[in-house]
Scaffold this motif. Structure first.
Motif, PDB file in Angstrom:
ATOM      1  N   THR A 239       0.827  -1.211   0.000  1.00 30.55           N
ATOM      2  CA  THR A 239       0.000   0.000   0.000  1.00 30.55           C
ATOM      3  C   THR A 239       0.857   1.254   0.000  1.00 30.55           C
ATOM      4  OG1 THR A 239      -1.727  -1.163   1.230  1.00 30.55           O
ATOM      5  CG2 THR A 239      -1.846   1.232   1.208  1.00 30.55           C
ATOM      6  N   TYR A 241       3.981   1.794  -1.123  1.00 34.89           N
ATOM      7  CA  TYR A 241       4.609   2.076  -2.419  1.00 34.89           C
ATOM      8  C   TYR A 241       3.574   2.395  -3.498  1.00 34.89           C
ATOM      9  CZ  TYR A 241       9.355   1.189  -0.909  1.00 34.89           C
ATOM     10  OH  TYR A 241      10.570   1.292  -0.284  1.00 34.89           O
ATOM     11  N   THR A 242       2.402   1.809  -3.395  1.00 32.94           N
ATOM     12  CA  THR A 242       1.328   2.146  -4.341  1.00 32.94           C
ATOM     13  C   THR A 242       0.934   3.613  -4.189  1.00 32.94           C
ATOM     14  OG1 THR A 242       0.467  -0.118  -4.277  1.00 32.94           O
ATOM     15  CG2 THR A 242      -1.025   1.591  -5.081  1.00 32.94           C
ATOM     16  N   GLY A 245       3.300   5.992  -5.642  1.00 36.36           N
ATOM     17  CA  GLY A 245       3.414   5.968  -7.096  1.00 36.36           C
ATOM     18  C   GLY A 245       4.484   5.044  -7.630  1.00 36.36           C
ATOM     19  N   ASP A 246       5.030   4.186  -6.767  1.00 32.05           N
ATOM     20  CA  ASP A 246       6.087   3.256  -7.179  1.00 32.05           C
ATOM     21  C   ASP A 246       5.465   1.865  -7.343  1.00 32.05           C
ATOM     22  OD1 ASP A 246       8.369   1.775  -7.598  1.00 32.05           O
ATOM     23  OD2 ASP A 246       9.523   2.737  -6.005  1.00 32.05           O
ATOM     24  N   GLY A 247       4.799   1.674  -8.470  1.00 31.71           N
ATOM     25  CA  GLY A 247       4.102   0.421  -8.752  1.00 31.71           C
ATOM     26  C   GLY A 247       5.026  -0.778  -8.844  1.00 31.71           C
ATOM     27  N   ALA A 250       5.810  -1.978  -5.390  1.00 30.91           N
ATOM     28  CA  ALA A 250       4.593  -2.556  -4.817  1.00 30.91           C
ATOM     29  C   ALA A 250       4.389  -3.965  -5.357  1.00 30.91           C
ATOM     30  CB  ALA A 250       3.392  -1.681  -5.143  1.00 30.91           C
ATOM     31  N   LEU A 251       4.585  -4.141  -6.648  1.00 27.92           N
ATOM     32  CA  LEU A 251       4.425  -5.459  -7.268  1.00 27.92           C
ATOM     33  C   LEU A 251       5.497  -6.430  -6.802  1.00 27.92           C
ATOM     34  CD1 LEU A 251       3.395  -4.480 -10.898  1.00 27.92           C
ATOM     35  CD2 LEU A 251       2.005  -5.708  -9.253  1.00 27.92           C
TER      36      LEU A 251
END
Length: 254
Positions: A239, A241-242, A245-247, A250-251
């Motif tokens: 959450t 990192y999402t 804005g660092d997708g 997050a992934l």
């Protein structure tokens, strides 16, 4: 025993058969029904207690105030609180004040929680760790860094609770959310016996600020000490990192 096991009707049968009922057994029934969410029955026993000539004590009043507060019924909780303040034999103690503060904070009324906390301090009632943690959480919710710092300073000045784990965790959560990560890390490092909540709070804060290097360093340190991440750890990282804005990060944690 029966109240604790949730067998209120069985407890009631024993209660009704008792010839001599003291304040302790009345309190057990009042708090028992309150803990099950049946405030009507709890209040009926409160009234019955007074009709039987048994005077409620501080435990009785605190039980009613606590359960009204937890249910978000602050008008009723406040009414009982002020009735208690009018008594001559005893006054609200730290449990009474904390019930109102935590009830407000947990039900999204952070500003009101801080008002009650301020009044409590003015009346020289010493807070406990739950009081302080709730007040700091209210500051976090409202992004009131200065107020949070004042509470932190109060703990240091009075030499009480500053090393308490519950208080420390709330401060670790406060500073990063108010954009001061370094202070949070110093407070985190000062905690001698860190629990999983401490680690999760610091990791989530690093993730929200996009601190990749610090996140991995802390995550690896946590695992090297044998502290296993739980679902809250992973959700906080994903959450954080999402939202930053660092997708990709997050992934990766997902």
């Amino acid at each position: 025993m029966f109240v604790t096991c949730g067998k209120m009707e069985v407890a009631r049968e024993f209660f009704e058969k008792m010839e001599l009922k003291d304040v302790v057994v009345w309190n057990i029934m009042i708090s028992g029904y309150a803990s099950k969410g049946d405030l009507n029955k709890s209040l009926n026993y409160f009234k019955g207690m007074k009709l039987a000539g048994v005077q409620p004590d501080r435990v009785t009043w605190n039980s009613i105030i606590s359960w009204y507060s937890q249910k978000g019924q602050f008008e009723e909780a406040s009414n009982f609180f002020f009735k208690m303040r009018a008594l001559t034999e005893f006054k609200p103690n730290v449990v009474s004040w904390t019930a109102l503060i935590t009830g407000n904070e947990q039900n999204g009324c952070s500003y009101q929680a801080l008002q009650v906390f301020s009044q409590m301090i003015m009346e020289r009632v010493m807070p406990n760790s739950i009081t302080i943690a709730s007040a700091v959480s209210a500051c976090t919710n409202l992004s009131l860094l200065q107020h949070g710092r004042e509470i932190h300073a109060y703990c240091i000045k009075t030499d009480r609770l500053v090393s308490d784990l519950l208080v420390a965790n709330s401060l670790v959560d406060l500073y990063p959310k108010c954009r001061i990560v370094k202070v949070a890390r110093r407070k985190f490092n000062s905690i001698k016996q860190k629990d999983l909540i401490s680690w999760n709070a610091m990791l989530a804060d690093y993730a929200e600020k996009g601190c990749r290097e610090e996140t991995f360093e802390l995550f690896n340190e946590m695992k090297s000490l044998g502290v296993e991440p739980d679902v809250i750890t992973w959700n906080g990282l994903i959450t954080g990192y999402t939202q930053n804005g660092d997708g990709i990060m997050a992934l990766e944690f997902f």
